[in-house]
Design an enzyme around this catalytic site. Structure first.
Site, PDB file in Angstrom:
ATOM      1  N   HIS A 118       0.832  -1.209   0.000  1.00 48.68           N
ATOM      2  CA  HIS A 118       0.000   0.000   0.000  1.00 48.68           C
ATOM      3  C   HIS A 118       0.866   1.258   0.000  1.00 48.68           C
ATOM      4  O   HIS A 118       0.937   1.948  -0.993  1.00 48.68           O
ATOM      5  CB  HIS A 118      -0.997   0.051   1.170  1.00 48.68           C
ATOM      6  CG  HIS A 118      -1.940  -1.105   1.216  1.00 48.68           C
ATOM      7  ND1 HIS A 118      -2.785  -1.412   0.174  1.00 48.68           N
ATOM      8  CD2 HIS A 118      -2.157  -2.047   2.162  1.00 48.68           C
ATOM      9  CE1 HIS A 118      -3.487  -2.493   0.478  1.00 48.68           C
ATOM     10  NE2 HIS A 118      -3.119  -2.898   1.692  1.00 48.68           N
ATOM     11  N   ASP A 163      -4.972  -8.091  -3.281  1.00 52.87           N
ATOM     12  CA  ASP A 163      -5.238  -7.891  -1.856  1.00 52.87           C
ATOM     13  C   ASP A 163      -6.565  -8.505  -1.403  1.00 52.87           C
ATOM     14  O   ASP A 163      -6.633  -9.693  -1.122  1.00 52.87           O
ATOM     15  CB  ASP A 163      -5.165  -6.386  -1.545  1.00 52.87           C
ATOM     16  CG  ASP A 163      -5.199  -6.094  -0.053  1.00 52.87           C
ATOM     17  OD1 ASP A 163      -5.133  -7.042   0.748  1.00 52.87           O
ATOM     18  OD2 ASP A 163      -5.265  -4.909   0.325  1.00 52.87           O
TER      19      ASP A 163
HETATM   20 ZN   LIG Z   1      -3.376  -6.851   2.689  1.00 49.02          ZN
END
Ligand SMILES: [Zn+2]
Length: 450
Positions: free
Chosen positions: A277, A328
């Site tokens: 991220h 994800d």
């Molecule tokens: Zn994750």
């Protein structure tokens, strides 16, 4: 030897795809990659050579999904309406985590990984923290859930890097794990290392790696234990980083610094580390990540789904961080969408176009992603590399009339027709050869939620 004739193939260091490429492999490795024509378009009537399988469309190297939590696939379509944020989504995620056991996880992960294979993903990085039984009691085999994931990837026909995550506390303040979180915990980093050391899968399709769930979940004084374990074994290390501003605020309150600075001070950053991220780094954080050559895995479809924000992808790349991509939470499993979102999100943020070229996006989806997962010999159509091929049709409603170089701005996962992993065909004519993906997804998700 196996041979394929690609109508177009995207070769390393080429600004655009090359027409009519003969690709040969033996024992899962590419032995020759030969353009048959020198022109800019396919030669009319190039015949299939001998036993070569013709691959109409554009053939890419294998796509690497560098960040996955397989069980999140059960949440798709269940958390997207109404208000709420990352934290309310997390509560729902925990309720699924509370229900799974090794058998139901095997079924769910097998289907989720097979969906990835259909999307052209030849290797997945599973950021795995659902380690123990309900209440945190270890299974008889304390790595039973890891073993289920290894078996799931084998059934789905893709490679796996099992990033075994240390998840020890419920917050930066060191709060104890509660409720479903107790299944994630090993007590402390030494016991985490002991458990992981006992897991030695011999399968060719799997490699191990380490993960620090986040600065929320591993106390500062134990970060170096996990990082040291990865370093000693020469394995990749992944860590969720600054997905939410709240994590930055909590870290500043507890430690007087940003999460990135905390990781840097405890030896976590470096070229074998991937920050997942990095949506809310400060300018100083970007420099720390870049200077240490720490990779950054962007997960744009999840970051948009969870209202996380838009990370400074271009600035991080310029600073020196190699970029990779992950699906994800699997709200979407489509690396074409993840790749173009890197550019399109940057446009939204800056109101300017043209931040990432097609080659940079292909690189993120292929070779950088594989490197982040510890497979330095995959992600390129080059002699000696693993024989991973992903063919995208150029005659669908989405891709007809699109120049091959524009595929990452036009195709979806549904346009993948043929997938070869380590020389073995896993997907042909858009169908997985061994897994009935829709049926198994439906059944395994229903079982996981029941
Ligand atoms: Zn994750």
């Amino acid at each position: 030897m196996t041979r394929w004739l690609a109508e177009y193939a995207w070769l390393p260091d080429h600004a655009e795809p090359t027409p009519d490429v003969l690709i040969e492999a033996t024992d899962g490795r590419l032995t020759a990659v030969t353009p048959l024509t020198g022109g800019g378009s396919p030669a009319a009537g190039v015949e299939v050579l001998g036993d070569a399988t013709r691959l109409p469309g554009l053939t890419l190297p294998g796509l690497a999904n560098a960040h996955s939590h397989a069980f999140h696939r059960a949440l798709r379509g269940r958390t997207h309406d109404g208000r709420g944020d990352f934290w309310s989504w997390r509560d729902l995620m925990y309720s699924v985590a509370a229900r799974l056991d090794p058998d139901s996880y095997l079924a769910l992960a097998r289907a989720a990984y097979a969906e990835m294979a259909l999307a052209g993903i030849t290797c997945v990085g599973e950021f795995h923290y659902l380690h123990h039984g309900p209440g945190g009691t270890p299974y008889d085999d304390p790595n039973a859930m890891s073993a289920a994931l290894v078996e799931a990837a084998a059934h789905a026909g893709i490679r796996l890097t099992l990033l075994d995550a240390a998840y020890l506390t419920g917050g930066v303040d060191g709060a104890e794990l509660v409720g479903p979180q107790r299944r994630f915990g090993d007590g402390d980093a030494l016991r985490w290392a002991e458990r992981v050391d006992a897991f030695r899968p011999a399968d060719e399709h799997v490699r191990l790696g380490a993960a620090i769930h986040s600065v929320r979940a591993v106390p500062a004084e134990q970060l170096a234990t996990v990082a040291g374990w990865a370093d000693r074994h020469g394995l990749p290390l992944h860590v969720h980083l600054s997905e939410q501003p709240a994590e930055n605020d909590a870290c500043r309150a507890a430690h007087g610094c940003t999460p990135t600075r905390l990781l840097a001070d405890h030896g976590v950053l470096g070229r074998h580390t991937t920050a997942v991220h990095a949506t809310h780094p400060t300018a100083g954080d970007v420099a720390l990540l870049g200077d240490s050559r720490t990779g950054v895995c962007l997960c744009p479809t999840t970051e948009r789904d969870l209202a996380d924000g838009i990370g400074p992808a271009r600035r991080m790349a310029e600073a020196g961080s190699p970029l990779s991509l992950g699906s994800d939470s699997h709200a979407v499993v489509d690396l074409f969408e993840e790749a173009r979102a890197v550019e399109l999100d940057e446009r939204l943020r800056t109101r300017k176009r043209g931040h990432f070229g097609a080659v940079e996006l292909v690189t993120a989806a292929t070779v950088t992603g594989h490197a982040a997962l510890g497979w330095g010999d995959a992600g390129r159509l080059a002699v000696g590399d693993r024989a991973d091929l992903v063919t995208v049709r150029l005659d669908s409603a989405r891709t007809a009339g699109v120049p091959p170089v524009g595929v990452f701005f036009a195709a979806t996962a549904a346009d993948v027709t043929h997938v070869v992993v380590d020389g073995r065909t896993v997907v042909a004519d858009g169908r997985h050869l061994t897994v009935d993906v829709p049926t198994e997804l439906g059944d395994s998700i229903a079982a996981a939620l029941s």
